[in-house]
Scaffold this motif. Structure first.
Motif, PDB file in Angstrom:
ATOM      1  N   ARG A  34      -8.508  -3.776  -7.250  1.00  0.00           N
ATOM      2  CA  ARG A  34      -9.384  -4.761  -6.607  1.00  0.00           C
ATOM      3  C   ARG A  34     -10.802  -4.228  -6.470  1.00  0.00           C
ATOM      4  O   ARG A  34     -11.785  -4.950  -6.725  1.00  0.00           O
ATOM      5  N   SER A  35     -10.946  -2.973  -6.082  1.00  0.00           N
ATOM      6  CA  SER A  35     -12.291  -2.389  -5.939  1.00  0.00           C
ATOM      7  C   SER A  35     -13.001  -2.300  -7.287  1.00  0.00           C
ATOM      8  O   SER A  35     -14.224  -2.469  -7.377  1.00  0.00           O
TER       9      SER A  35
ATOM     10  N   GLU B  57      -3.914  -8.687  -0.383  1.00  0.00           N
ATOM     11  CA  GLU B  57      -2.569  -8.733   0.159  1.00  0.00           C
ATOM     12  C   GLU B  57      -2.270  -7.375   0.789  1.00  0.00           C
ATOM     13  O   GLU B  57      -2.703  -6.330   0.261  1.00  0.00           O
ATOM     14  N   VAL B  58      -1.561  -7.399   1.893  1.00  0.00           N
ATOM     15  CA  VAL B  58      -1.156  -6.143   2.528  1.00  0.00           C
ATOM     16  C   VAL B  58       0.361  -6.109   2.621  1.00  0.00           C
ATOM     17  O   VAL B  58       1.026  -7.142   2.665  1.00  0.00           O
ATOM     18  N   ARG B  59       0.881  -4.898   2.669  1.00  0.00           N
ATOM     19  CA  ARG B  59       2.281  -4.693   3.010  1.00  0.00           C
ATOM     20  C   ARG B  59       2.310  -4.052   4.392  1.00  0.00           C
ATOM     21  O   ARG B  59       1.383  -3.312   4.768  1.00  0.00           O
ATOM     22  N   ALA B  60       3.356  -4.360   5.164  1.00  0.00           N
ATOM     23  CA  ALA B  60       3.419  -3.837   6.534  1.00  0.00           C
ATOM     24  C   ALA B  60       4.853  -3.450   6.871  1.00  0.00           C
ATOM     25  O   ALA B  60       5.807  -4.095   6.423  1.00  0.00           O
ATOM     26  N   GLY B  61       4.992  -2.400   7.655  1.00  0.00           N
ATOM     27  CA  GLY B  61       6.306  -1.957   8.108  1.00  0.00           C
ATOM     28  C   GLY B  61       6.263  -1.553   9.561  1.00  0.00           C
ATOM     29  O   GLY B  61       5.259  -1.010  10.040  1.00  0.00           O
ATOM     30  N   LEU B  62       7.355  -1.833  10.294  1.00  0.00           N
ATOM     31  CA  LEU B  62       7.421  -1.503  11.723  1.00  0.00           C
ATOM     32  C   LEU B  62       8.746  -0.852  12.069  1.00  0.00           C
ATOM     33  O   LEU B  62       9.801  -1.197  11.525  1.00  0.00           O
TER      34      LEU B  62
ATOM     35  N   TRP C 137     -16.599  -4.127  -2.681  1.00  0.00           N
ATOM     36  CA  TRP C 137     -15.396  -3.590  -2.056  1.00  0.00           C
ATOM     37  C   TRP C 137     -15.671  -3.112  -0.632  1.00  0.00           C
ATOM     38  O   TRP C 137     -14.862  -3.309   0.264  1.00  0.00           O
ATOM     39  N   GLN C 138     -16.824  -2.505  -0.411  1.00  0.00           N
ATOM     40  CA  GLN C 138     -17.176  -2.057   0.931  1.00  0.00           C
ATOM     41  C   GLN C 138     -17.252  -3.240   1.889  1.00  0.00           C
ATOM     42  O   GLN C 138     -16.741  -3.179   3.018  1.00  0.00           O
TER      43      GLN C 138
END
Length: 459
Positions: free
Chosen positions: A311-312, A377-382, A320-321
């Protein structure tokens, strides 16, 4: 999964069954007898309560009790309470069952402090020290506006029809625990806790009993070293302060310590200072962990931008910044809304903690949705578990688990451990089984769940 201590029973002299748990380790025995209404098993499903009790268990063997009429012990019915001396017999039966000769007794709020005071007076050989948090002389339900006896045709028990309902729980938390009162999941969890802690009839029977009980005349016979803990900025100070002052005046050597915080229950808000005062009073020292870092239960969230390098390259360094700054702003706004604590940024993601798993899950889903208009898009975990807080950073196996769970998430997916799923029952969150996985560097296989959607609460 949280390791819940085994619930055991002993029989009182009249045949009633009294529930208790034993956990923790240390050179002293602490009898934990909270006020209001409790449920030994459900204590471990409320992260704040579990954290407070684990902290006490770090320096003592803890004997936790559900009093007669409460939680897992035998219940009462309206008009059929038990005299205070019967409750004293119950305590003796529990201590005999676990072979505790003498104990440091911790109690709180209303109802239980009256029992603790009488027990300390009647059995001085079995009470090494007495700690009273926010003691109230009258019934716990007086603080919620329930009269002790009917006036004319008034039926005070009629109010119990709403026991544990959302309206009842919300009203309770708005006054007693403002830090979580605005969280619908917390309101519903508290309502469920109250229903598990006492039936309406048993709660009202306890209310009648404590309304009619007065132990002030025996205060002068208590010989155990006594510590009174209060939060001057919390609710019900008008009920706590007069009784606390009378205890300090009448029990020889008793002293009062003020704690920070606006939440009335000891397990909401600043638990560390509460437990530190107990430990110092009972043992003469505070654990080094309180100086160099403290351990506690937390929900750990890891987020990471998917394919950030590609993406950057597509949009260039300046673009990107700017995109990253907008991403970071969205994450931080979500953390603020859901009472998350930013620990640090790592590469293209965040590490944050929450004092409630439902808030963490909602924050993660909000972030995953919020960054999509940026073309990200992000991935997330808890994961929820015990962590060590070291200044501005955290460490511990729970942190490693959270990182591994997050790494397995797909784009725009929020994955959680089974511990998180089990702790948010009743929150409206819905999960899909994501199967069993090996987590790098960790033993066994772990069942994970993806957040499917959030169900709107009825009504």
């Amino acid at each position: 999964m949280i390791d819940v201590p085994e619930t055991r029973y002993t029989r009182a002299p009249d045949g009633a069954f009294i529930a208790f748990q034993v956990f923790g380790s240390g050179s002293i025995d602490v009898l934990l007898m909270p006020g209001f209404f409790t449920n030994l098993d459900e204590n471990w499903r409320i992260p704040e309560i579990a954290d407070a009790h684990r902290r006490i268990g770090a320096f003592a063997r803890v004997i936790a009790v559900d009093r007669r009429g409460v939680g897992l012990s035998d219940r009462l019915s309206p008009g059929h309470g038990a005299p205070l001396e019967t409750h004293v017999d119950d305590v003796v039966a529990v201590l005999d069952a676990v072979k505790a000769r003498d104990v440091c007794l911790v109690t709180s709020e209303s109802g239980a402090p009256l029992l603790a005071i009488l027990f300390a007076a009647a059995h001085p050989e079995r009470v090494r020290a007495l700690a009273l948090y926010a003691p109230i002389q009258s019934s716990p339900l007086v603080a919620l506006g329930l009269p002790g006896s009917p006036a004319g045709d008034e039926d005070p028990a009629a109010e119990m029809l709403f026991w544990g309902a959302d309206s009842f729980a919300r009203n309770d938390l708005e006054r007693a625990a403002p830090s979580i009162a605005g969280d619908l999941a917390a309101v519903r969890a508290w309502g469920a806790y109250l229903r598990a802690a006492a039936s309406p009839g048993s709660a009202f029977a306890m209310h009648q009993q404590w309304w009619e009980t007065d132990v002030r005349d025996v205060l002068g016979t208590v010989r155990a070293p006594t510590l009174i803990l209060i939060r001057p900025d919390a609710a019900f100070l008008d009920l706590v302060q007069p009784f606390a002052a009378e205890i300090e005046t009448r029990i020889p050597g008793a002293r009062t310590v003020e704690l920070p915080g606006r939440d009335f229950p000891y397990y909401f808000g600043d638990r560390a200072s509460f437990v530190a005062e107990l430990e110092e009073f009972f043992t003469g020292t505070r654990s080094a962990v309180e100086v160099d870092g403290h351990r506690g239960l937390a929900t750990v969230l890891f987020t990471d931008i998917v394919d950030s390098t590609a993406r950057s390259a597509d949009i260039g360094d300046r673009g990107w910044q700017e995109t990253r700054e907008r991403h970071d702003g969205i994450v931080r706004e979500a953390l603020t809304r859901h009472r998350g604590r930013e620990i640090k940024t790592m590469g293209d993601g965040f590490l944050a903690t929450f004092d409630g798993p439902a808030r963490g899950v909602r924050c993660a889903t909000e972030i995953a949705t919020g960054v999509q208009p940026l073309g990200l898009e992000v991935r997330a975990g808890l994961h929820t578990g015990e962590v060590t807080f070291e200044g501005d950073d955290i460490s511990g196996i729970a942190v490693a688990i959270g990182a591994r769970v997050g790494a397995l998430a797909r784009p725009s997916e929020v994955l959680v451990s089974r511990t998180v799923k089990d702790l948010v029952a009743g929150s409206g969150l819905v999960f899909e089984d994501a199967g069993e996985h090996e987590l790098k560097g960790l033993p066994d296989r772990w069942r994970l769940y993806r957040v499917a959607k959030e169900v709107a609460p009825p009504g």
